[in-house]
Design a protein around this motif. Structure first.
Motif, short mmCIF file in Angstrom:
data_model
loop_
_atom_site.label_atom_id
_atom_site.label_comp_id
_atom_site.label_asym_id
_atom_site.label_seq_id
_atom_site.Cartn_x
_atom_site.Cartn_y
_atom_site.Cartn_z
N LEU A 24 0.83 -1.20 0.00
CA LEU A 24 0.00 0.00 0.00
C LEU A 24 0.86 1.26 0.00
O LEU A 24 0.46 2.30 -0.52
N LYS A 25 2.06 1.17 0.57
CA LYS A 25 3.00 2.29 0.51
C LYS A 25 3.39 2.56 -0.95
O LYS A 25 3.51 3.71 -1.38
N THR A 26 3.58 1.47 -1.69
CA THR A 26 3.97 1.61 -3.09
C THR A 26 2.82 2.14 -3.93
O THR A 26 3.03 2.94 -4.85
N VAL A 27 1.59 1.74 -3.62
CA VAL A 27 0.43 2.30 -4.31
C VAL A 27 0.38 3.81 -4.10
O VAL A 27 0.18 4.59 -5.04
N SER A 28 0.60 4.24 -2.85
CA SER A 28 0.65 5.68 -2.55
C SER A 28 1.75 6.37 -3.35
O SER A 28 1.53 7.43 -3.94
N ALA A 29 2.93 5.76 -3.39
CA ALA A 29 4.07 6.37 -4.09
C ALA A 29 3.80 6.53 -5.58
O ALA A 29 4.04 7.60 -6.17
N PHE A 30 3.29 5.48 -6.23
CA PHE A 30 3.00 5.55 -7.66
C PHE A 30 1.91 6.58 -7.94
O PHE A 30 2.00 7.37 -8.89
N ALA A 31 0.85 6.60 -7.12
CA ALA A 31 -0.25 7.53 -7.34
C ALA A 31 0.21 8.98 -7.16
O ALA A 31 -0.26 9.88 -7.86
N ASN A 32 1.18 9.20 -6.28
CA ASN A 32 1.67 10.55 -6.03
C ASN A 32 2.60 11.06 -7.12
O ASN A 32 2.56 12.25 -7.46
N TYR A 33 3.44 10.17 -7.71
CA TYR A 33 4.52 10.67 -8.55
C TYR A 33 4.54 10.15 -9.98
O TYR A 33 4.88 10.88 -10.90
N HIS A 34 4.27 8.89 -10.19
CA HIS A 34 4.38 8.35 -11.55
C HIS A 34 3.71 6.98 -11.63
O HIS A 34 3.54 6.30 -10.62
N ASP A 35 3.32 6.59 -12.83
CA ASP A 35 2.74 5.26 -13.04
C ASP A 35 3.71 4.19 -12.56
O ASP A 35 4.94 4.37 -12.62
N GLY A 36 3.15 3.08 -12.13
CA GLY A 36 4.01 1.98 -11.71
C GLY A 36 3.25 0.67 -11.69
O GLY A 36 2.01 0.64 -11.82
N ILE A 37 3.99 -0.44 -11.54
CA ILE A 37 3.41 -1.78 -11.58
C ILE A 37 3.87 -2.57 -10.36
O ILE A 37 5.05 -2.55 -10.00
N ILE A 38 2.93 -3.26 -9.73
CA ILE A 38 3.24 -4.18 -8.63
C ILE A 38 2.87 -5.58 -9.10
O ILE A 38 1.74 -5.82 -9.55
N LEU A 39 3.82 -6.51 -9.02
CA LEU A 39 3.58 -7.90 -9.40
C LEU A 39 3.57 -8.75 -8.14
O LEU A 39 4.57 -8.81 -7.41
N ILE A 40 2.45 -9.41 -7.87
CA ILE A 40 2.36 -10.32 -6.72
C ILE A 40 2.44 -11.75 -7.24
O ILE A 40 1.68 -12.14 -8.12
N GLY A 41 3.42 -12.48 -6.69
CA GLY A 41 3.68 -13.83 -7.17
C GLY A 41 5.08 -13.96 -7.73
O GLY A 41 5.45 -14.99 -8.27
N ILE A 42 5.88 -12.88 -7.55
CA ILE A 42 7.29 -12.87 -7.97
C ILE A 42 8.11 -12.49 -6.75
O ILE A 42 7.84 -11.47 -6.10
N ASP A 43 9.11 -13.29 -6.41
CA ASP A 43 9.89 -12.96 -5.21
C ASP A 43 11.04 -12.00 -5.55
O ASP A 43 11.23 -11.63 -6.72
N ASP A 44 11.81 -11.59 -4.54
CA ASP A 44 12.87 -10.60 -4.73
C ASP A 44 13.98 -11.07 -5.66
O ASP A 44 14.75 -10.27 -6.18
N ASN A 45 14.09 -12.39 -5.84
CA ASN A 45 15.12 -12.95 -6.73
C ASN A 45 14.60 -13.18 -8.14
O ASN A 45 15.19 -13.91 -8.92
N ARG A 46 13.44 -12.57 -8.44
CA ARG A 46 12.81 -12.65 -9.76
C ARG A 46 12.30 -14.06 -10.08
O ARG A 46 12.12 -14.43 -11.23
#
Length: 442
Positions: A24-46
């Motif tokens: 939800l922090k990232t949703v706030s960040a993208f909405a405030n500054y620029h378009d962005g994508i969140i992928l759920i189901g991918i870990d930090d190691n891709r």
């Protein structure tokens, strides 16, 4: 999907192995500054790990975002199947009703993290959400005079004395009140954070100052004129014989400096509690402008010089009318063009709270010194590590460098491109066999 996963996380893409409220922090960040994508189901190691009960999670996400982010952002949620596993893709679009708050805080992206904004950025988001900027706010000082602006209008546009109607037309006066743009252009400019420092050093370091001027409480139009005078005072000119003709050439192209100076004055953040600086060294000029990129433009768009989102639209319009700048969105390209025929290039650095431009000398001796030394003390830590690595190994591929220093592919490419722009590296080969080595200097 692979196109999003392979480059790894960055400022515009975030991976989540599973749903957590931190997204939800990232949703706030993208909405405030620029378009962005969140992928759920991918870990930090891709790695593709997928999600269970994707449709139910999608519904829960919609309810959570709608309830947790205020005001409600514009986003889309889709479920995509990749290699037999479900991945949830959330596209968040930059909104106009900033700030978008999660738990009463506004967020922004800092590399691959979402962090709370500071007070200054929060106030900027509030103004942006009201379609206002600092220059449009009412000036605290209403006792203003405009003799400098008056002279410029007479000289450039052959206009007579400034009238009330003209001030309104120039948007310097609204409802009988001067705004901050008017204050910045006024003779005694009362804006506290509009100071410009002009500094000339002996040599290539900052240990010995030979000249310094502090420009404060004066019109930003004078900042431009005195910045040009300071350049002529400290930048050498030499005569070059090209064929049958003798040509006078400045160590730093005046036209490039002029563009960079105008950009500084027009686009800097005058609400920041810091000064702007122009520093002249024996081998370069550095121009430091307070304020990062304005809301609504990203680094790639800024560096390409094809999109302009002026932080100070009123001031930009007046500089355009006075022919100090020729056209919006051309300054960066013009600076680059003036260096096309030289082996050195201008360097643009974008930070969270400032933007700097380095204009290198083009005379042959300075070129050699510049290319040989290249401000090793000013390189970022990762840039220094790559230089040291290539000193030891002579030639390496991007993948070898990436693995040796434990960097992401996108990071490594960005650093290598920057070092090539510095003319520190030579690219050898092409395609998969592309490798890099340090430039040899005489």
């Amino acid at each position: 999907m692979n196109a999003l996963i392979l480059p790894g996380e960055n400022k515009y893409v975030e991976f989540k192995a599973d749903y957590t409220k931190t997204l939800l922090k990232t949703v706030s960040a993208f909405a405030n500054y620029h378009d962005g994508i969140i992928l759920i189901g991918i870990d930090d190691n891709r790695q593709l790990v997928g999600v269970k009960n994707a449709d139910q999670m999608r519904l829960n996400l919609e309810n959570t975002i709608n309830d947790a982010i205020d005001p409600r952002p514009y986003y889309e949620i889709a479920v995509e199947t990749h290699e037999g596993k479900d991945v949830i893709l959330i596209r968040v679009y930059k909104g106009e009703n900033t700030p978008y708050l999660y738990d009463k805080k506004a967020y922004k992206r800092l590399d691959t993290s979402s962090v709370p904004v500071d007070r200054s950025a929060f106030e900027e988001l509030i103004l942006y959400g009201k379609n206002l900027t600092f220059e449009m706010m009412k000036s605290q000082d209403q006792d203003l005079s405009f003799s400098v602006l008056n002279r410029q209008l007479k000289k450039r546009l052959n206009l007579r004395n400034i009238t009330e109607d003209l001030l309104i037309t120039l948007e310097l006066k609204v409802k009988d009140q001067y705004n901050n743009a008017a204050a910045l252009l006024s003779d005694n400019n009362p804006i506290k954070y509009s100071t410009l420092q002009l500094i000339a050093y002996n040599g290539t370091g900052v240990s010995e100052i030979k000249d310094r001027q502090t420009l404060t409480n004066q019109s930003i139009l004078q900042h431009f004129d005195e910045g040009i005078d300071f350049y002529h005072k400290h930048i050498n000119q030499s005569e070059i014989i090209e064929g049958a003709y003798r040509e006078t050439r400045a160590a730093v192209p005046l036209v490039a400096y002029r563009e960079a100076l105008a950009n500084l004055i027009v686009h800097r953040d005058y609400s920041k509690n810091t000064e702007s600086r122009i520093e002249i060294f024996a081998d370069r000029i550095e121009i430091i402008s307070p304020g990062g990129l304005p809301i609504g433009i990203n680094e790639e768009e800024y560096l390409s010089g094809r999109i302009s989102v002026p932080r100070n639209r009123i001031i930009a319009d007046i500089f355009l009318r006075l022919h100090i700048i020729e056209k919006l969105a051309t300054g960066i390209r013009r600076i680059k063009e003036y260096y096309q025929n030289y082996p050195v290039e201008p360097v643009f650095r974008i930070y969270e709270n400032s933007i700097s431009v380095m204009l290198p000398n083009v005379d042959k001796k300075s070129q050699g010194d510049l290319l040989k030394n290249k401000y090793m003390d000013q390189l970022t830590l990762n840039e220094q590590k790559i230089v040291q690595l290539l000193k030891k190994n002579d030639i390496m591929t991007r993948r070898e460098i990436e693995q040796e220093l434990d960097l992401r592919k996108s990071q490594t490419n960005e650093i290598l491109n920057q070092l090539k722009a510095y003319h520190l590296l030579i690219q050898v080969g092409s395609g998969r066999s592309t490798a890099y080595k340090l430039r040899a200097f005489n």
